[in-house]
Scaffold this motif. Structure first.
Motif, PDB file in Angstrom:
ATOM      1  N   GLN A 128      -5.550  15.484  -5.692  1.00  0.00           N
ATOM      2  CA  GLN A 128      -6.618  14.533  -5.418  1.00  0.00           C
ATOM      3  C   GLN A 128      -7.906  15.312  -5.159  1.00  0.00           C
ATOM      4  O   GLN A 128      -7.892  16.250  -4.356  1.00  0.00           O
ATOM      5  CB  GLN A 128      -6.290  13.685  -4.203  1.00  0.00           C
ATOM      6  CG  GLN A 128      -5.071  12.797  -4.399  1.00  0.00           C
ATOM      7  CD  GLN A 128      -4.754  12.034  -3.131  1.00  0.00           C
ATOM      8  OE1 GLN A 128      -5.545  11.229  -2.653  1.00  0.00           O
ATOM      9  NE2 GLN A 128      -3.592  12.296  -2.549  1.00  0.00           N
ATOM     10  N   PRO A 179      -0.898   8.070   1.948  1.00  0.00           N
ATOM     11  CA  PRO A 179      -1.996   8.767   1.256  1.00  0.00           C
ATOM     12  C   PRO A 179      -1.605  10.102   0.642  1.00  0.00           C
ATOM     13  O   PRO A 179      -2.264  10.578  -0.262  1.00  0.00           O
ATOM     14  CB  PRO A 179      -3.044   8.974   2.361  1.00  0.00           C
ATOM     15  CG  PRO A 179      -2.383   8.646   3.644  1.00  0.00           C
ATOM     16  CD  PRO A 179      -1.113   7.902   3.378  1.00  0.00           C
ATOM     17  N   ASP A 222       0.835  -1.219   0.000  1.00  0.00           N
ATOM     18  CA  ASP A 222       0.000   0.000   0.000  1.00  0.00           C
ATOM     19  C   ASP A 222       0.873   1.275   0.000  1.00  0.00           C
ATOM     20  O   ASP A 222       2.098   1.197   0.122  1.00  0.00           O
ATOM     21  CB  ASP A 222      -0.941  -0.014   1.209  1.00  0.00           C
ATOM     22  CG  ASP A 222      -2.173   0.842   0.975  1.00  0.00           C
ATOM     23  OD1 ASP A 222      -2.372   1.315  -0.165  1.00  0.00           O
ATOM     24  OD2 ASP A 222      -2.951   1.035   1.938  1.00  0.00           O
ATOM     25  N   LYS A 273      -8.655   6.463  -7.287  1.00  0.00           N
ATOM     26  CA  LYS A 273     -10.024   6.973  -7.462  1.00  0.00           C
ATOM     27  C   LYS A 273     -10.057   8.505  -7.524  1.00  0.00           C
ATOM     28  O   LYS A 273     -10.822   9.098  -8.274  1.00  0.00           O
ATOM     29  CB  LYS A 273     -10.855   6.487  -6.271  1.00  0.00           C
ATOM     30  CG  LYS A 273     -12.302   6.796  -6.353  1.00  0.00           C
ATOM     31  CD  LYS A 273     -13.064   6.095  -5.230  1.00  0.00           C
ATOM     32  CE  LYS A 273     -14.317   6.889  -4.928  1.00  0.00           C
ATOM     33  NZ  LYS A 273     -14.765   6.762  -3.562  1.00  0.00           N
ATOM     34  N   ARG A 274      -9.212   9.148  -6.733  1.00  0.00           N
ATOM     35  CA  ARG A 274      -9.326  10.612  -6.584  1.00  0.00           C
ATOM     36  C   ARG A 274      -8.276  11.419  -7.340  1.00  0.00           C
ATOM     37  O   ARG A 274      -8.426  12.629  -7.502  1.00  0.00           O
ATOM     38  CB  ARG A 274      -9.187  10.989  -5.108  1.00  0.00           C
ATOM     39  CG  ARG A 274     -10.198  10.341  -4.211  1.00  0.00           C
ATOM     40  CD  ARG A 274      -9.837  10.607  -2.746  1.00  0.00           C
ATOM     41  NE  ARG A 274     -10.480   9.654  -1.870  1.00  0.00           N
ATOM     42  CZ  ARG A 274     -11.734   9.767  -1.452  1.00  0.00           C
ATOM     43  NH1 ARG A 274     -12.448  10.793  -1.820  1.00  0.00           N
ATOM     44  NH2 ARG A 274     -12.249   8.854  -0.667  1.00  0.00           N
ATOM     45  N   MET A 329     -11.113  15.470  -3.356  1.00  0.00           N
ATOM     46  CA  MET A 329     -11.768  14.837  -2.221  1.00  0.00           C
ATOM     47  C   MET A 329     -13.278  15.002  -2.388  1.00  0.00           C
ATOM     48  O   MET A 329     -13.739  15.733  -3.270  1.00  0.00           O
ATOM     49  CB  MET A 329     -11.269  15.468  -0.905  1.00  0.00           C
ATOM     50  CG  MET A 329      -9.741  15.472  -0.780  1.00  0.00           C
ATOM     51  SD  MET A 329      -8.921  13.930  -1.287  1.00  0.00           S
ATOM     52  CE  MET A 329      -9.062  12.970   0.212  1.00  0.00           C
ATOM     53  N   ASP A 330     -14.032  14.315  -1.507  1.00  0.00           N
ATOM     54  CA  ASP A 330     -15.499  14.287  -1.670  1.00  0.00           C
ATOM     55  C   ASP A 330     -16.070  15.697  -1.789  1.00  0.00           C
ATOM     56  O   ASP A 330     -15.736  16.573  -1.001  1.00  0.00           O
ATOM     57  CB  ASP A 330     -16.131  13.572  -0.478  1.00  0.00           C
ATOM     58  CG  ASP A 330     -15.754  12.088  -0.529  1.00  0.00           C
ATOM     59  OD1 ASP A 330     -15.444  11.616  -1.639  1.00  0.00           O
ATOM     60  OD2 ASP A 330     -15.737  11.452   0.527  1.00  0.00           O
ATOM     61  N   PRO A 387      -5.777  -0.128   0.607  1.00  0.00           N
ATOM     62  CA  PRO A 387      -6.849   0.876   0.518  1.00  0.00           C
ATOM     63  C   PRO A 387      -6.365   2.271   0.110  1.00  0.00           C
ATOM     64  O   PRO A 387      -7.078   2.983  -0.604  1.00  0.00           O
ATOM     65  CB  PRO A 387      -7.449   0.887   1.943  1.00  0.00           C
ATOM     66  CG  PRO A 387      -6.419   0.240   2.819  1.00  0.00           C
ATOM     67  CD  PRO A 387      -5.633  -0.708   1.952  1.00  0.00           C
ATOM     68  N   ASN A 388      -5.179   2.662   0.545  1.00  0.00           N
ATOM     69  CA  ASN A 388      -4.712   4.021   0.178  1.00  0.00           C
ATOM     70  C   ASN A 388      -4.413   4.106  -1.323  1.00  0.00           C
ATOM     71  O   ASN A 388      -4.683   5.124  -1.959  1.00  0.00           O
ATOM     72  CB  ASN A 388      -3.455   4.401   0.964  1.00  0.00           C
ATOM     73  CG  ASN A 388      -3.740   4.586   2.430  1.00  0.00           C
ATOM     74  OD1 ASN A 388      -4.876   4.853   2.815  1.00  0.00           O
ATOM     75  ND2 ASN A 388      -2.723   4.427   3.260  1.00  0.00           N
ATOM     76  N   GLU A 420      -5.945   2.446  -3.557  1.00  0.00           N
ATOM     77  CA  GLU A 420      -7.253   2.519  -4.231  1.00  0.00           C
ATOM     78  C   GLU A 420      -7.807   3.940  -4.179  1.00  0.00           C
ATOM     79  O   GLU A 420      -8.366   4.443  -5.161  1.00  0.00           O
ATOM     80  CB  GLU A 420      -8.227   1.525  -3.588  1.00  0.00           C
ATOM     81  CG  GLU A 420      -7.914   0.104  -4.037  1.00  0.00           C
ATOM     82  CD  GLU A 420      -8.669  -0.970  -3.262  1.00  0.00           C
ATOM     83  OE1 GLU A 420      -9.854  -0.754  -2.920  1.00  0.00           O
ATOM     84  OE2 GLU A 420      -8.061  -2.025  -3.008  1.00  0.00           O
ATOM     85  N   SER A 421      -7.638   4.597  -3.024  1.00  0.00           N
ATOM     86  CA  SER A 421      -8.138   5.961  -2.891  1.00  0.00           C
ATOM     87  C   SER A 421      -7.384   6.915  -3.840  1.00  0.00           C
ATOM     88  O   SER A 421      -7.992   7.772  -4.500  1.00  0.00           O
ATOM     89  CB  SER A 421      -7.992   6.394  -1.430  1.00  0.00           C
ATOM     90  OG  SER A 421      -8.239   7.751  -1.325  1.00  0.00           O
TER      91      SER A 421
END
Ligand SMILES: Cc1ncc(COP(=O)(O)O)c(C=O)c1O
Length: 383
Positions: free
Chosen positions: A302, A119, A116, A354-355, A304-305, A347-348, A350-351
């Motif tokens: 990145q 972030p 991984d 995605k972003r 973010m939401d 998971p990082n 993947e993030s």
């Protein structure tokens, strides 16, 4: 100084107001050196520029020697082979990298084990690395992502304590510094790419650099079909033709003469982006650790939401404004190609996939182009 800008020529007629994600910058010196190759007839892999490029680039990287190759991918293959990687070995590699870091592991008959990422920098996460190292691990393949060096001291300590070798994939990090030392010189062997979008380019090309002269000799032998002392006699059961041409090396030498200016331009562009984008709350900007010189090969952000855009929608909106961007890597542990190596938890990575995407980052960008990109992003995200 005269300039040759291939992508401009290819895109002749293209709307001049478009901002490409990257453009190579080729100067008069490259043209002169290439012409000299053409006029002298030294166009294959013999010729004085190969040796010059190997010695000058490895010296720039603070390494004893270098071996030119046909690409970054073949440099990594050559380095892994020279380290003796083969069937039954595991190589720890980031899930978040370009696939050119990973196919060479498979080509050696070894298994990639995906690790991984942090972030923020996107570099390998050291805790996950510690979790995944086993008695079968032969090599830790570190990637200095997007020009930010990985935190090498704990990685080197871990590798030493487990008798594991370190290969640095510095394809994106020419001239990056870790505590004042050059990326590529920090492990057992370093690998570089000279693809057209890299900090210096030879069109296509790569180099293996090292302080280990036995490894360099092995790489030299493997790269050139393992000719023995008497040409056309061979002892090795396997070898490759990974020879760079004299013409490519000539381009590389011209580029190398300007490498520090190129890096300073990248850093200046990055500072301007950060200044203009720092108040957009849904954008996570690249970082630079206190011990690092980040060379900002690409300026990655990145998203973010937020309620307005997904990453893909934002990239399309920028494209509609004439601004070209690229997605971050899609993490390799999720891809069909590598499912046979088992389910791995990253998971990082993947993030990030995605972003993340990167903004125009070429050395030919003007201050007003960087401003236009930053202003367009601000308008899209804050209107
Ligand atoms: C991290 C990384 N490793 C390896 C490579 C492969 O280099 P090449 O395209 O020269 O084979 C690249 C190239 O883009 C890269 O970014």
């Amino acid at each position: 100084m005269g300039l040759i800008r291939p992508s401009k020529m290819i895109n002749k007629g293209m709307n001049e107001s478009k901002i490409p994600v990257n453009e190579p910058y080729l100067g008069q010196r490259e043209k002169e050196l290439v012409n000299e190759c053409l006029e002298s007839g030294w166009i294959s892999s013999s010729g004085k520029y190969i040796e010059k490029f190997e010695s000058q680039f490895s010296e720039y990287c603070e390494c004893a020697a270098g071996v030119t190759t046909t690409s970054g991918t073949t440099a990594i293959h050559l380095a892994l082979k020279s380290l003796g990687v083969g069937p039954g070995d595991e190589v720890l590699v980031p899930a978040f990298t370009m696939v050119g870091s990973v196919y060479p592991i498979v080509q050696c008959g070894a298994s990639p084990v995906f690790v991984d990422s942090e972030p923020d920098t996107g570099n390998m996460d050291i805790q996950d690395l510690e979790r995944k190292i086993t008695s079968s691990t032969k090599v830790i393949l570190i990637v200095h992502i997007y020009g930010h060096p990985a935190d090498m001291d704990p990685i080197c300590d871990l590798a030493r304590s487990r008798n594991v070798k370190i290969l640095e994939d510095a394809a994106e990090a020419h001239g990056a510094l870790y505590k004042g030392r050059k990326a590529g010189s920090l492990g057992d062997v370093g690998c570089f790419s000279f693809y057209a979008n890299k900090i210096i380019t030879t069109g296509e090309g790569g180099m293996v650099v090292s302080n280990d002269m036995a490894l360099i000799r092995k790489a030299r032998q493997l790269k050139d079909l393992a000719h023995g002392k008497i040409r056309f006699t061979h002892d090795l059961p396997e070898a490759f033709n990974y020879r760079m041409t004299n013409i490519q090396a000539a381009i590389g030498l011209g580029q190398l003469g300007r490498i520090e200016d190129t890096i300073q331009k990248k850093i200046k562009n990055a500072k301007q982006y950060t200044n203009q984008l720092k108040d957009i709350s849904c954008l996570k900007l690249p970082v630079c650790r206190p011990w690092a010189r980040n060379v900002y090969w690409m300026y990655g952000v990145q998203l973010m939401d937020n309620e307005r855009f997904t990453k893909d929608q934002l990239m399309v909106a920028l494209k509609n404004e004439g601004i070209d961007t690229r997605s971050f890597f899609y993490p390799l542990h999720t891809q069909k190609a590598f499912q046979k190596y088992g389910k791995q938890d990253c998971p990082n990575a993947e993030s990030l996939g995605k972003r993340g995407f990167y903004l125009p980052s070429g050395q030919t960008l003007t201050v007003s182009q960087v401003s236009r990109v930053a202003e367009t992003l601000s308008q899209l995200l804050e209107k």
